[in-house]
Design a protein around this motif. Structure first.
Motif, mmCIF file in Angstrom:
data_model
loop_
_atom_site.group_PDB
_atom_site.id
_atom_site.type_symbol
_atom_site.label_atom_id
_atom_site.label_comp_id
_atom_site.label_asym_id
_atom_site.label_seq_id
_atom_site.Cartn_x
_atom_site.Cartn_y
_atom_site.Cartn_z
ATOM 1 N N GLN A 30 55.842 21.651 30.857
ATOM 2 C CA GLN A 30 55.230 22.505 31.868
ATOM 3 C C GLN A 30 56.152 23.692 32.165
ATOM 4 O OE1 GLN A 30 54.356 21.264 36.180
ATOM 5 N NE2 GLN A 30 52.347 21.274 35.171
ATOM 6 N N HIS A 31 55.555 24.871 32.250
ATOM 7 C CA HIS A 31 56.316 26.088 32.514
ATOM 8 C C HIS A 31 55.631 26.854 33.640
ATOM 9 C CE1 HIS A 31 58.571 25.537 28.730
ATOM 10 N NE2 HIS A 31 57.420 25.084 28.281
ATOM 11 N N LEU A 32 56.416 27.494 34.501
ATOM 12 C CA LEU A 32 55.876 28.281 35.607
ATOM 13 C C LEU A 32 56.223 29.752 35.422
ATOM 14 C CD1 LEU A 32 56.779 26.033 38.686
ATOM 15 C CD2 LEU A 32 54.561 26.243 37.561
ATOM 16 N N PHE A 33 55.257 30.612 35.732
ATOM 17 C CA PHE A 33 55.440 32.064 35.656
ATOM 18 C C PHE A 33 54.937 32.667 36.967
ATOM 19 C CE2 PHE A 33 54.373 30.253 31.529
ATOM 20 C CZ PHE A 33 55.494 30.591 30.780
ATOM 21 N N LYS A 34 55.669 33.638 37.496
ATOM 22 C CA LYS A 34 55.308 34.205 38.800
ATOM 23 C C LYS A 34 55.259 35.729 38.750
ATOM 24 C CE LYS A 34 57.540 30.315 41.113
ATOM 25 N NZ LYS A 34 58.553 29.851 42.088
ATOM 26 N N GLY A 35 54.340 36.285 39.517
ATOM 27 C CA GLY A 35 54.245 37.735 39.626
ATOM 28 C C GLY A 35 53.867 38.118 41.042
ATOM 29 N N LYS A 36 54.319 39.292 41.482
ATOM 30 C CA LYS A 36 53.912 39.764 42.808
ATOM 31 C C LYS A 36 53.815 41.282 42.810
ATOM 32 C CE LYS A 36 58.446 39.815 45.064
ATOM 33 N NZ LYS A 36 59.237 39.335 46.206
ATOM 34 N N VAL A 37 53.043 41.793 43.759
ATOM 35 C CA VAL A 37 52.900 43.238 43.929
ATOM 36 C C VAL A 37 52.815 43.532 45.423
ATOM 37 C CG1 VAL A 37 50.370 43.193 43.656
ATOM 38 C CG2 VAL A 37 51.610 45.323 43.273
ATOM 39 N N GLU A 38 53.604 44.531 45.853
ATOM 40 C CA GLU A 38 53.607 44.940 47.257
ATOM 41 C C GLU A 38 52.536 46.013 47.473
ATOM 42 O OE1 GLU A 38 55.601 43.561 49.486
ATOM 43 O OE2 GLU A 38 56.985 42.485 48.159
ATOM 44 N N GLY A 39 52.057 46.098 48.701
ATOM 45 C CA GLY A 39 51.061 47.105 49.018
ATOM 46 C C GLY A 39 50.677 47.055 50.477
ATOM 47 N N GLU A 40 49.457 47.509 50.758
ATOM 48 C CA GLU A 40 48.979 47.478 52.143
ATOM 49 C C GLU A 40 47.479 47.261 52.175
ATOM 50 O OE1 GLU A 40 48.960 51.164 54.389
ATOM 51 O OE2 GLU A 40 49.149 52.311 52.533
ATOM 52 N N ILE A 41 47.018 46.775 53.331
ATOM 53 C CA ILE A 41 45.590 46.589 53.549
ATOM 54 C C ILE A 41 45.046 47.857 54.204
ATOM 55 C CG2 ILE A 41 43.816 45.183 54.662
ATOM 56 C CD1 ILE A 41 45.507 43.703 52.521
ATOM 57 N N ILE A 42 44.078 48.493 53.549
ATOM 58 C CA ILE A 42 43.503 49.714 54.117
ATOM 59 C C ILE A 42 42.442 49.334 55.163
ATOM 60 C CG2 ILE A 42 44.038 51.067 52.051
ATOM 61 C CD1 ILE A 42 41.032 50.867 51.337
ATOM 62 N N HIS A 43 41.850 50.325 55.818
ATOM 63 C CA HIS A 43 40.960 50.064 56.954
ATOM 64 C C HIS A 43 39.517 49.761 56.566
ATOM 65 C CE1 HIS A 43 43.853 51.014 60.167
ATOM 66 N NE2 HIS A 43 44.387 51.800 59.244
ATOM 67 N N GLU A 44 39.114 50.144 55.362
ATOM 68 C CA GLU A 44 37.742 49.855 54.929
ATOM 69 C C GLU A 44 37.695 49.717 53.412
ATOM 70 O OE1 GLU A 44 35.564 53.129 56.498
ATOM 71 O OE2 GLU A 44 36.400 54.579 55.097
ATOM 72 N N LYS A 45 36.675 49.040 52.940
ATOM 73 C CA LYS A 45 36.559 48.764 51.503
ATOM 74 C C LYS A 45 36.340 50.046 50.706
ATOM 75 C CE LYS A 45 33.380 45.614 52.464
ATOM 76 N NZ LYS A 45 32.304 44.633 52.261
ATOM 77 N N ARG A 46 37.018 50.112 49.549
ATOM 78 C CA ARG A 46 36.849 51.247 48.628
ATOM 79 C C ARG A 46 36.861 50.730 47.196
ATOM 80 N NH1 ARG A 46 41.542 54.810 50.758
ATOM 81 N NH2 ARG A 46 42.174 54.550 48.600
ATOM 82 N N GLY A 47 35.899 51.181 46.414
ATOM 83 C CA GLY A 47 35.861 50.837 44.988
ATOM 84 C C GLY A 47 34.952 49.655 44.697
ATOM 85 N N ASN A 48 34.511 49.571 43.437
ATOM 86 C CA ASN A 48 33.595 48.484 43.054
ATOM 87 C C ASN A 48 34.060 47.718 41.824
ATOM 88 O OD1 ASN A 48 33.141 50.400 41.101
ATOM 89 N ND2 ASN A 48 31.052 50.890 41.749
#
Length: 197
Positions: free
Chosen positions: A127-145
């Motif tokens: 068994q092997h584990l791999f990890k990833g992360k990305v920083e960002g922010e939550i905007i005020h309304e939905k954008r994009g589809n």
């Protein structure tokens, strides 16, 4: 090489298949006849990923990888975290989850957040584990589809567009899942390389 991705989510399967080497054929849970939802009873992303991978390997005998992803919002003490997929309830959909999150942040100035993914791979009795992360922010309304989940309200650091507005090839390079998958691919390529020598 045939490899099972322990998910019923076809959006995830497509996202991952697009960045896998051609010599790896990706199968979903549906493809192997596993119709049930595997319980995610772990208290961490790591535990849930391991639970799902172990379930498939034990019951179906395939090499398998499973992921668990969480959105961790700074001002919500890391919530929704491990409960990201069911933040607004067990039967909730992505719109319900986003609605609850936007409501929870309505009076918050600091909207910083990060996505984290943990992948557990079961292959060759290891068994092997791999990890990833990305920083960002939550905007005020939905954008994009494009994308899925919280993608329409998550804007990665250094970008003006949300994950749901970015082309898939860009998202795959910078996203939490993309980073974890790249580590997985590097490992799988090393296995393929070793068998050719």
């Amino acid at each position: 090489m045939k490899l099972v991705f322990a998910t019923h989510n076809q959006n995830k399967v497509k996202e991952v298949q697009d960045i896998l080497p051609e010599n790896i054929s990706l199968l979903s849970l549906t493809d192997i006849g596993c119709t049930q939802e595997i319980p995610e009873t772990g208290k961490t992303l790591e535990e849930n990923a391991i639970l799902k991978a172990d379930y498939v390997t034990k019951n179906y005998g395939f090499p398998c990888f499973a992921d668990d992803t969480g959105l961790l919002v700074t001002k919500l003490d890391g919530a929704p975290g491990v409960y990201s997929a069911r933040y607004a309830g067990v039967k909730a959909n992505a719109d319900d989850n986003m609605g609850k999150l936007l409501q929870a942040l309505i009076a918050k100035k600091d909207r910083s957040a990060r996505f984290e993914t943990v992948i557990a791979l079961n292959i060759n009795n290891e068994q092997h584990l791999f990890k990833g992360k990305v920083e960002g922010e939550i905007i005020h309304e939905k954008r994009g589809n494009k994308g899925f989940g919280y993608d329409p309200i998550f804007k990665p650091l250094g970008y003006t567009k949300t994950f749901a507005e970015l082309p898939l090839e860009v998202k795959n390079k910078i996203s939490h899942r993309g980073k974890a998958i790249q580590q997985l691919i590097k490992y799988l390529n090393s296995l393929v390389h070793d068998t050719r020598q």
